[in-house]
Design an enzyme around this catalytic site. Structure first.
Site, PDB file in Angstrom:
ATOM      1  N   CYS A  39       0.845  -1.200   0.000  1.00 49.89           N
ATOM      2  CA  CYS A  39       0.000   0.000   0.000  1.00 49.89           C
ATOM      3  C   CYS A  39       0.882   1.253   0.000  1.00 49.89           C
ATOM      4  O   CYS A  39       1.993   1.247   0.522  1.00 49.89           O
ATOM      5  CB  CYS A  39      -0.902  -0.005   1.225  1.00 49.89           C
ATOM      6  SG  CYS A  39      -2.075   1.376   1.247  1.00 49.89           S
ATOM      7  N   ASP A  41       0.395   3.783   1.705  1.00 51.23           N
ATOM      8  CA  ASP A  41       0.381   4.343   3.063  1.00 51.23           C
ATOM      9  C   ASP A  41       1.815   4.585   3.559  1.00 51.23           C
ATOM     10  O   ASP A  41       2.658   3.685   3.495  1.00 51.23           O
ATOM     11  CB  ASP A  41      -0.348   3.343   3.983  1.00 51.23           C
ATOM     12  CG  ASP A  41      -0.663   3.937   5.353  1.00 51.23           C
ATOM     13  OD1 ASP A  41       0.276   4.411   6.025  1.00 51.23           O
ATOM     14  OD2 ASP A  41      -1.839   3.911   5.748  1.00 51.23           O
ATOM     15  N   ARG A  43       3.091   4.632   6.290  1.00 52.52           N
ATOM     16  CA  ARG A  43       3.541   3.839   7.446  1.00 52.52           C
ATOM     17  C   ARG A  43       3.966   2.429   7.079  1.00 52.52           C
ATOM     18  O   ARG A  43       4.316   1.639   7.950  1.00 52.52           O
ATOM     19  CB  ARG A  43       2.403   3.767   8.482  1.00 52.52           C
ATOM     20  CG  ARG A  43       1.999   5.138   9.003  1.00 52.52           C
ATOM     21  CD  ARG A  43       0.675   5.071   9.733  1.00 52.52           C
ATOM     22  NE  ARG A  43      -0.429   4.715   8.833  1.00 52.52           N
ATOM     23  CZ  ARG A  43      -1.698   4.592   9.225  1.00 52.52           C
ATOM     24  NH1 ARG A  43      -2.014   4.766  10.492  1.00 52.52           N
ATOM     25  NH2 ARG A  43      -2.643   4.277   8.355  1.00 52.52           N
ATOM     26  N   HIS A  95      -2.254  -4.145   4.926  1.00 51.51           N
ATOM     27  CA  HIS A  95      -2.065  -3.737   6.319  1.00 51.51           C
ATOM     28  C   HIS A  95      -3.417  -3.441   6.955  1.00 51.51           C
ATOM     29  O   HIS A  95      -4.315  -2.914   6.312  1.00 51.51           O
ATOM     30  CB  HIS A  95      -1.120  -2.530   6.432  1.00 51.51           C
ATOM     31  CG  HIS A  95      -1.685  -1.264   5.871  1.00 51.51           C
ATOM     32  ND1 HIS A  95      -2.182  -0.253   6.660  1.00 51.51           N
ATOM     33  CD2 HIS A  95      -1.850  -0.844   4.602  1.00 51.51           C
ATOM     34  CE1 HIS A  95      -2.612   0.734   5.889  1.00 51.51           C
ATOM     35  NE2 HIS A  95      -2.423   0.400   4.626  1.00 51.51           N
ATOM     36  N   CYS A  98      -6.143  -0.100   6.856  1.00 52.27           N
ATOM     37  CA  CYS A  98      -5.897   0.488   5.524  1.00 52.27           C
ATOM     38  C   CYS A  98      -7.042   1.440   5.149  1.00 52.27           C
ATOM     39  O   CYS A  98      -8.212   1.042   5.134  1.00 52.27           O
ATOM     40  CB  CYS A  98      -5.774  -0.624   4.487  1.00 52.27           C
ATOM     41  SG  CYS A  98      -5.432  -0.009   2.823  1.00 52.27           S
TER      42      CYS A  98
HETATM   43 ZN    ZN Z   1      -3.428   1.119   2.990  1.00 54.08          ZN
END
Ligand code: ZN
Length: 212
Positions: A39, A41, A43, A95, A98
């Site tokens: 992803c 993202d 993090r 994750h 998400c």
């Molecule tokens: Zn995500």
């Protein structure tokens, strides 16, 4: 921006001090054994989570780690990873928590991204019973995260890119992992695909042998 560039220079200097041949060696070639689809993202950075150096994992990231069978961007990266770099493992990492999966579970119209989230909504529809059976909203989201990863693992295994690699005898295994933001631990979903027999007969392609 000045701060970012200063951080970069300090990092490069530290790496060079620890291993003077590090950058010259990387600039000559990359030979990663792993291809990571994760992803976007912030993090969930592949190298950092896996504790791997630059050059050790080939990465593609998008919203909710989707392997869409007609996404030329993703397919181009996958083909390079498989045909040129000859990676041995393709790792799809979702994750928990998400935002893409959460948005797909909601019904609010968001805009262009709804076309992308549609693929996750399809996963939801297909596994509706299993998802609705989860205890609460958070568990439902977690279950959809996992089922989304499984779906993307199979999507990759079904590509002609992967099937062609298998047909020429290249060992290639697809894996599904999910990452927990709150403790930094990656969990293997135990879902892996490494042979044409595992992708469902209607998806299996035959490959003509080249006559030289
Ligand atoms: Zn995500």
């Amino acid at each position: 921006m000045d701060d970012l560039l200063a951080r970069n220079r300090a990092w490069a200097a530290r790496r060079t001090a620890a291993d003077p041949d590090f950058f010259p060696r990387l600039s000559r070639q990359q030979a990663p054994r792993y291809f990571w689809l994760g992803c976007s993202d912030s993090r969930v950075p592949a190298n950092e989570i896996l504790d791997l150096d630059p050059g050790e994992v080939f990465v593609h990231r998008n919203v909710a780690n989707l392997a869409v069978h007609n996404d030329l961007n993703f397919l181009s990266v996958l083909q390079f990873a498989v045909d040129v770099l000859r990676v041995e493992h393709v790792i799809v990492t979702g994750h928990y928590g998400c935002g893409g999966v959460r948005a797909a579970l909601g019904q609010q119209r968001l805009g262009i991204v709804d076309y992308w989230l549609r693929y996750i909504r399809d996963v939801h529809e297909r596994y509706r019973e299993a998802i609705e059976a989860a205890a609460g909203p958070e568990e439902r989201e977690d279950r959809l995260c996992e089922l989304n990863v499984e779906t993307q693992v199979m999507n990759i295994a079904r590509t002609p890119i992967v099937q062609a690699a298998w047909a020429r005898g290249q060992a290639l295994t697809m894996h599904g992992l999910v990452y927990r933001l709150h403790d930094g631990i990656l969990h293997d979903l135990g879902y892996r695909v490494s042979r044409p027999e595992e992708i469902g007969e209607p998806h299996q392609l035959t490959f003509r042998r080249r006559r030289d």
